[in-house]
Design a protein around this motif. Structure first.
Motif, mmCIF file in Angstrom:
data_model
loop_
_atom_site.group_PDB
_atom_site.id
_atom_site.type_symbol
_atom_site.label_atom_id
_atom_site.label_comp_id
_atom_site.label_asym_id
_atom_site.label_seq_id
_atom_site.Cartn_x
_atom_site.Cartn_y
_atom_site.Cartn_z
ATOM 1 N N GLY A 15 0.808 -1.213 0.000
ATOM 2 C CA GLY A 15 0.000 0.000 0.000
ATOM 3 C C GLY A 15 0.838 1.258 0.000
ATOM 4 O O GLY A 15 0.622 2.173 -0.807
ATOM 5 N N MET A 16 1.810 1.315 0.897
ATOM 6 C CA MET A 16 2.662 2.505 0.976
ATOM 7 C C MET A 16 3.508 2.665 -0.281
ATOM 8 O O MET A 16 3.711 3.784 -0.760
ATOM 9 N N GLY A 17 3.993 1.560 -0.819
ATOM 10 C CA GLY A 17 4.809 1.645 -2.033
ATOM 11 C C GLY A 17 4.032 2.219 -3.201
ATOM 12 O O GLY A 17 4.516 3.106 -3.908
ATOM 13 N N VAL A 18 2.814 1.731 -3.403
ATOM 14 C CA VAL A 18 1.982 2.223 -4.504
ATOM 15 C C VAL A 18 1.567 3.664 -4.245
ATOM 16 O O VAL A 18 1.582 4.509 -5.153
ATOM 17 N N ALA A 19 1.196 3.975 -3.005
ATOM 18 C CA ALA A 19 0.770 5.337 -2.674
ATOM 19 C C ALA A 19 1.881 6.346 -2.930
ATOM 20 O O ALA A 19 1.627 7.447 -3.444
ATOM 21 N N ARG A 20 3.101 5.991 -2.584
ATOM 22 C CA ARG A 20 4.215 6.923 -2.790
ATOM 23 C C ARG A 20 4.454 7.178 -4.283
ATOM 24 O O ARG A 20 4.667 8.315 -4.693
ATOM 25 N N VAL A 21 4.433 6.124 -5.073
ATOM 26 C CA VAL A 21 4.687 6.294 -6.503
ATOM 27 C C VAL A 21 3.576 7.119 -7.153
ATOM 28 O O VAL A 21 3.836 8.095 -7.863
ATOM 29 N N PHE A 22 2.328 6.754 -6.917
ATOM 30 C CA PHE A 22 1.225 7.495 -7.521
ATOM 31 C C PHE A 22 1.116 8.899 -6.926
ATOM 32 O O PHE A 22 0.818 9.861 -7.647
ATOM 33 N N GLY A 23 1.375 9.019 -5.627
ATOM 34 C CA GLY A 23 1.301 10.328 -4.990
ATOM 35 C C GLY A 23 2.317 11.304 -5.555
ATOM 36 O O GLY A 23 2.015 12.494 -5.753
ATOM 37 N N ARG A 35 -8.076 -1.181 10.055
ATOM 38 C CA ARG A 35 -7.663 -0.674 11.372
ATOM 39 C C ARG A 35 -7.562 0.849 11.300
ATOM 40 O O ARG A 35 -6.640 1.386 10.675
ATOM 41 N N PRO A 36 -8.507 1.561 11.927
ATOM 42 C CA PRO A 36 -8.517 3.030 11.825
ATOM 43 C C PRO A 36 -7.205 3.687 12.231
ATOM 44 O O PRO A 36 -6.729 4.608 11.553
ATOM 45 N N GLY A 37 -6.602 3.221 13.313
ATOM 46 C CA GLY A 37 -5.343 3.815 13.770
ATOM 47 C C GLY A 37 -4.232 3.659 12.757
ATOM 48 O O GLY A 37 -3.457 4.599 12.521
ATOM 49 N N LYS A 38 -4.142 2.491 12.159
ATOM 50 C CA LYS A 38 -3.121 2.237 11.139
ATOM 51 C C LYS A 38 -3.367 3.096 9.905
ATOM 52 O O LYS A 38 -2.428 3.662 9.323
ATOM 53 N N ALA A 39 -4.632 3.183 9.487
ATOM 54 C CA ALA A 39 -4.956 3.980 8.303
ATOM 55 C C ALA A 39 -4.575 5.440 8.516
ATOM 56 O O ALA A 39 -3.995 6.088 7.633
ATOM 57 N N ARG A 44 -0.740 10.136 7.811
ATOM 58 C CA ARG A 44 0.237 11.088 8.366
ATOM 59 C C ARG A 44 1.591 10.919 7.706
ATOM 60 O O ARG A 44 2.269 11.915 7.386
ATOM 61 N N ASP A 45 1.997 9.668 7.490
ATOM 62 C CA ASP A 45 3.295 9.418 6.855
ATOM 63 C C ASP A 45 3.316 9.965 5.419
ATOM 64 O O ASP A 45 4.318 10.555 4.987
ATOM 65 N N LEU A 46 2.229 9.769 4.701
ATOM 66 C CA LEU A 46 2.165 10.262 3.320
ATOM 67 C C LEU A 46 2.135 11.786 3.285
ATOM 68 O O LEU A 46 2.822 12.414 2.470
ATOM 69 N N LYS A 47 1.367 12.396 4.169
ATOM 70 C CA LYS A 47 1.296 13.856 4.200
ATOM 71 C C LYS A 47 2.656 14.458 4.537
ATOM 72 O O LYS A 47 3.012 15.532 4.033
ATOM 73 N N ALA A 48 3.428 13.764 5.389
ATOM 74 C CA ALA A 48 4.765 14.251 5.734
ATOM 75 C C ALA A 48 5.683 14.277 4.524
ATOM 76 O O ALA A 48 6.681 14.999 4.499
ATOM 77 N N GLY A 50 4.500 15.117 1.560
ATOM 78 C CA GLY A 50 3.878 16.038 0.613
ATOM 79 C C GLY A 50 2.822 15.413 -0.268
ATOM 80 O O GLY A 50 2.456 15.974 -1.309
ATOM 81 N N ILE A 51 2.297 14.245 0.133
ATOM 82 C CA ILE A 51 1.298 13.535 -0.663
ATOM 83 C C ILE A 51 -0.070 13.697 -0.011
ATOM 84 O O ILE A 51 -0.233 13.448 1.189
ATOM 85 N N GLU A 52 -1.062 14.105 -0.801
ATOM 86 C CA GLU A 52 -2.413 14.281 -0.273
ATOM 87 C C GLU A 52 -3.057 12.909 -0.066
ATOM 88 O O GLU A 52 -3.104 12.085 -0.983
ATOM 89 N N ALA A 53 -3.544 12.652 1.137
ATOM 90 C CA ALA A 53 -4.131 11.355 1.456
ATOM 91 C C ALA A 53 -5.231 11.524 2.491
ATOM 92 O O ALA A 53 -5.177 12.421 3.336
ATOM 93 N N VAL A 54 -6.221 10.633 2.421
ATOM 94 C CA VAL A 54 -7.337 10.629 3.363
ATOM 95 C C VAL A 54 -7.610 9.185 3.762
ATOM 96 O O VAL A 54 -7.577 8.282 2.910
ATOM 97 N N ALA A 55 -7.879 8.955 5.044
ATOM 98 C CA ALA A 55 -8.141 7.606 5.550
ATOM 99 C C ALA A 55 -9.632 7.289 5.491
ATOM 100 O O ALA A 55 -10.475 8.125 5.839
ATOM 101 N N PHE A 56 -9.934 6.059 5.085
ATOM 102 C CA PHE A 56 -11.309 5.560 5.038
ATOM 103 C C PHE A 56 -11.310 4.154 5.645
ATOM 104 O O PHE A 56 -11.183 3.161 4.922
ATOM 105 N N PRO A 57 -11.408 4.052 6.965
ATOM 106 C CA PRO A 57 -11.365 2.732 7.602
ATOM 107 C C PRO A 57 -12.534 1.855 7.168
ATOM 108 O O PRO A 57 -13.688 2.288 7.174
ATOM 109 N N ALA A 58 -12.226 0.629 6.763
ATOM 110 C CA ALA A 58 -13.275 -0.299 6.327
ATOM 111 C C ALA A 58 -12.691 -1.694 6.189
ATOM 112 O O ALA A 58 -11.512 -1.866 5.875
#
Length: 238
Positions: A15-23, A35-39, A44-48, A50-58
């Motif tokens: 997840g993080m690998g794909v998010a970083r590349v696309f971000g 897991r809401p806390g993990k999401a 937070r890690d992505l925003k740090a 400079g990548i725009e991200a929003v969590a949707f726990p499900a």
């Protein structure tokens, strides 16, 4: 307007690998994890960075939660341009013998790797087809090509997923919507699976060495699939 990728079954590895590349290519990231806390930490890690991200726990295996999440993503980030189904099971969920494989042991693998991808597709494909554009990406392993009896229940589920994606891609031809699966034959660095296997090496049969690959490298494979759209299946690590 920035495009959105929704990553269903978001984890610290793939997840993080794909998010970083696309971000880094300007995509906004919808982080979908059970897991809401993990999401929220992933966001937070992505925003740090400079990548725009929003969590949707499900829970992506729950139809009601998945459909509600798709609606929430659209309400927050707009239409979903790319979706990745990256949910994976735990090493402890594996059934280590095909001869001892029974129906109950298929429950988790089938829910994760067949039912949930179908739920994601049904939630997203109609609107993508109506727009004439969109990308549906999936994650798989090497066992449909290289039988691995120590992963017998997941091997069966991944073979079923493979057939589903192949049929899906054939039906989507000419619609402008691309479907592709990355078959991953390596252990993903920084993933939960790598952590668990390092802690409990007995989970892999004695003498088996599993190659490792960074999540960033796998993210690049998905990025090329998104751009090139010329293969239904891409193999990595085998």
């Amino acid at each position: 307007m920035a495009k959105t990728i929704a990553i269903f079954g978001f984890g610290p590895g793939l997840g993080m690998g794909v998010a970083r590349v696309f971000g880094r290519e300007g995509f906004r990231i919808a982080v979908v994890g059970r897991r809401p806390g993990k999401a929220e930490q992933h966001v937070r890690d992505l925003k740090a960075e400079g990548i725009e991200a929003v969590a949707f726990p499900a829970d992506v295996t729950d139809a009601a939660q998945l459909h509600a999440t798709v609606a929430a993503i659209r309400g927050s980030l707009g239409e979903i341009d790319v979706a990745l189904h990256g949910a994976a099971g735990e090493m402890t969920d594996r059934a280590p013998s095909t001869l001892e494989l029974d129906v109950p042991s298929l429950g988790i693998p089938i829910a994760l790797k067949l039912h949930s991808p179908i739920l994601m597709t049904r939630a997203l494909a109609p609107d993508m087809i109506a727009r004439g554009s969109g990308t549906l990406l999936f994650s798989s392993g090497s066992s449909p090509d290289l039988p691995l009896p120590y992963l017998s229940n997941f091997g069966v589920a991944l073979a079923a997923q493979r057939g589903y994606v192949q049929q899906l891609a054939a039906e989507l031809a000419g619609t402008g919507v691309y479907a592709g699966v990355l078959n991953i034959g390596v252990l993903i660095r920084d993933s939960r699976a790598e952590q668990l296997l390092d802690e409990r090496p007995e989970l892999a049969p004695e003498g088996i060495e599993i190659a490792r690959m960074s999540s960033a490298e796998l993210g690049e494979h998905y990025w090329r699939m998104y751009l090139e759209r010329d293969r239904v299946e891409v193999n990595v690590g085998f």
